[in-house]
Design a protein around this motif. Sequence first.
Motif, short mmCIF file in Angstrom:
data_model
loop_
_atom_site.label_atom_id
_atom_site.label_comp_id
_atom_site.label_asym_id
_atom_site.label_seq_id
_atom_site.Cartn_x
_atom_site.Cartn_y
_atom_site.Cartn_z
N CYS A 82 20.82 22.67 113.01
CA CYS A 82 22.02 21.78 113.30
C CYS A 82 21.80 20.43 112.83
CB CYS A 82 22.36 22.11 114.73
SG CYS A 82 20.95 21.40 115.80
N SER A 83 20.75 20.11 112.13
CA SER A 83 20.64 18.86 111.45
C SER A 83 20.96 18.83 110.08
CB SER A 83 19.15 18.16 111.53
OG SER A 83 18.82 17.36 110.38
N ASP A 84 21.93 17.99 109.70
CA ASP A 84 22.33 18.01 108.07
C ASP A 84 21.31 17.25 107.53
OD1 ASP A 84 23.91 15.84 109.70
OD2 ASP A 84 23.95 15.16 107.45
N THR A 85 20.98 17.86 106.15
CA THR A 85 20.12 17.46 105.27
C THR A 85 20.42 17.46 103.90
OG1 THR A 85 18.14 18.11 106.80
CG2 THR A 85 17.56 17.56 104.60
N ALA A 86 20.23 16.26 103.20
CA ALA A 86 20.88 16.09 101.80
C ALA A 86 20.13 15.61 100.70
CB ALA A 86 22.04 15.19 101.96
N GLU A 87 20.62 15.93 99.45
CA GLU A 87 20.12 15.21 98.34
C GLU A 87 21.07 14.16 98.12
OE1 GLU A 87 19.05 16.16 93.69
OE2 GLU A 87 20.56 17.34 94.96
N LEU A 88 20.74 13.04 97.77
CA LEU A 88 21.55 11.94 97.51
C LEU A 88 21.25 11.52 96.00
CD1 LEU A 88 21.02 9.68 100.84
CD2 LEU A 88 22.70 11.69 100.44
N VAL A 89 22.82 11.04 95.50
CA VAL A 89 22.50 10.61 94.06
C VAL A 89 23.14 9.29 93.95
CG1 VAL A 89 23.51 10.89 91.88
CG2 VAL A 89 22.82 12.98 93.14
N PHE A 90 22.65 8.29 93.27
CA PHE A 90 22.96 6.89 93.03
C PHE A 90 23.12 6.96 91.55
CE2 PHE A 90 20.77 6.96 96.88
CZ PHE A 90 21.39 6.36 97.77
N ASP A 91 24.37 6.73 90.99
CA ASP A 91 24.63 6.75 89.40
C ASP A 91 25.40 5.44 89.23
OD1 ASP A 91 25.20 7.05 86.95
OD2 ASP A 91 26.42 8.92 87.11
N ASN A 92 24.79 4.46 88.95
CA ASN A 92 25.53 3.09 88.45
C ASN A 92 26.18 2.82 89.79
OD1 ASN A 92 26.21 1.07 86.84
ND2 ASN A 92 28.21 1.93 86.29
N CYS A 93 25.70 2.98 90.98
CA CYS A 93 26.18 2.44 92.11
C CYS A 93 26.12 1.00 92.45
CB CYS A 93 25.39 3.14 93.33
SG CYS A 93 25.77 2.83 94.99
N ALA A 95 24.03 19.74 100.13
CA ALA A 95 23.39 19.75 101.41
C ALA A 95 22.44 20.86 101.06
CB ALA A 95 24.43 20.33 102.54
N LEU A 96 21.37 20.47 101.77
CA LEU A 96 19.95 21.35 101.65
C LEU A 96 19.90 22.38 102.89
CD1 LEU A 96 17.57 18.61 100.71
CD2 LEU A 96 18.94 20.11 99.07
N LYS A 97 19.34 23.61 102.42
CA LYS A 97 19.22 24.48 103.35
C LYS A 97 17.84 24.66 103.80
CE LYS A 97 23.27 27.51 102.16
NZ LYS A 97 23.56 29.17 101.69
N LYS A 98 17.73 24.57 105.22
CA LYS A 98 16.13 24.42 105.68
C LYS A 98 15.73 25.71 106.64
CE LYS A 98 17.04 20.93 108.18
NZ LYS A 98 18.61 20.82 108.20
N SER A 99 14.42 25.86 106.72
CA SER A 99 14.07 27.13 107.39
C SER A 99 14.19 26.77 108.94
CB SER A 99 12.50 27.17 107.25
OG SER A 99 12.17 27.32 106.07
N GLY A 100 14.34 25.61 109.59
CA GLY A 100 14.65 24.90 110.54
C GLY A 100 15.54 23.98 111.09
N TRP A 101 15.30 23.29 112.30
CA TRP A 101 16.53 22.00 112.40
C TRP A 101 17.82 22.51 111.80
CZ3 TRP A 101 13.08 17.17 111.00
CH2 TRP A 101 11.99 16.93 111.91
N THR A 140 17.77 13.33 106.32
CA THR A 140 18.47 13.67 107.60
C THR A 140 19.64 12.85 107.92
OG1 THR A 140 16.35 14.53 108.43
CG2 THR A 140 18.07 14.10 109.97
N ASN A 141 20.62 13.49 108.31
CA ASN A 141 22.04 12.79 108.37
C ASN A 141 22.60 12.29 106.94
OD1 ASN A 141 21.31 13.15 111.22
ND2 ASN A 141 20.91 10.87 111.58
N GLY A 142 22.09 13.04 105.95
CA GLY A 142 22.62 12.62 104.71
C GLY A 142 23.98 13.16 104.33
N VAL A 143 24.27 14.20 104.83
CA VAL A 143 25.59 14.88 104.50
C VAL A 143 26.90 14.04 105.44
CG1 VAL A 143 27.00 16.92 104.51
CG2 VAL A 143 24.57 17.16 104.07
N HIS A 144 26.56 14.10 106.81
CA HIS A 144 27.61 13.49 107.58
C HIS A 144 27.44 12.03 108.02
CE1 HIS A 144 29.20 17.45 107.57
NE2 HIS A 144 28.12 17.92 107.88
N GLY A 145 26.47 11.39 107.38
CA GLY A 145 25.98 9.99 107.91
C GLY A 145 27.26 9.19 107.32
N ASP A 146 27.14 7.87 107.74
CA ASP A 146 28.19 6.85 107.21
C ASP A 146 27.55 5.54 106.59
OD1 ASP A 146 30.29 7.93 108.86
OD2 ASP A 146 29.25 7.78 110.52
#
Length: 381
Positions: free
Chosen positions: A210-221, A202-208, A161-167
Amino acid sequence: MNEPIYFTEEHRQFRDNLRRFIEQEVVPHAAPWEEAGMVPRAVMRQMGELGYLGIRYPETYGGSSLDTVYSAILAEELGRSTYGGYAVTVTVHTDMASPHLANFGTPEQLQRYLPSLIRGDTVCAVAVTEPDAGSDVAGIRTRAVRDGDHWVLDGSKMFITNGVHGDLYFVGAKTDLTAKGSRGISIFIVEKGTPGFRVGRALKKSGWLCSDTAELVFDNCRIPATNLLGGENKGFYQIMRNFQNERMVIGAQAMGEAARAIEMTVDYVRERKAFGATLWDKQAIRQRLAMRAAQVEAGRALVYHAAWLDAQGKDCVKEVSMVKALCGELVNKVLYDCQQFHGGFGYMHETTIARMVRDARVEAIGGGATEVMLEEVAKRM
């Protein structure tokens, strides 16, 4: 609904001001947020200006130094907005992600990040969940390897949650690759824009919605070693400590939603006529709503009791686990009945009650599934 016995005049003023803000600044404007899949940053900044994003943080950093009962009030009133996605966008920021920094940050980390989080200029997320590690935190596979003055993160996170537009992200990773189970996990501060870190999708949910939800990837970060939060291999205990707060606010949010749904449904059935009388005149309907109202009162009492215990510094793992299990299930039962009594209108996608049904389902899953919570209770019986 009755006021909890723990309420003071300050609690009432806080609740009334917050409810007024939500009724004036959120509810009339939130429908487009569902389409956009996000809560506008301007709304978060508004809440920051009014002091709602730093309720329990030190005044030194711009907070209010209040207690857990205020967090419960915040979550309940957010739930009453009827927009679950808006509610969880805020509570993830205030009560699920930023506490990791507030509880375990160094003075330098706190000074760098906390004031901006409290103002709403920076929005944060907690990135622990993975495809194979949800309630079972010990299953984390994302790893972090020390390389001189840096840590190198590799792996992925899911349902953030807040994964897409978070800082700013508080990321759980395995730092002792030889350790078994929950040992060897650490938490890291990762800023958006760090090379090797990206939003996978960005993940599409059944509800919530207006809450952005994401898969995050770390590749040699690569992140600075100073971004380790709270000590190496101490992450599991940090996560477990904050789970109590997370689960309490989910329960409070659920009861806010349930109470508002009952109010809306009582208004509807008093007006809706069938077979020569209003639906309220049907004994079965008004008695079902009366029972649900009684159950919600009991759920709210448990929420505020758990919040009060936490505010007193008492062990409340059992009570918070009860809150999460009971309230996550109850809100779904309440919304089922409320939708039923709205008839065909309640099944229309654009109606408030239909949105609330979609939003409520996840509250028996997220933050610890009901079955996991009941095991926590059983261990302490």
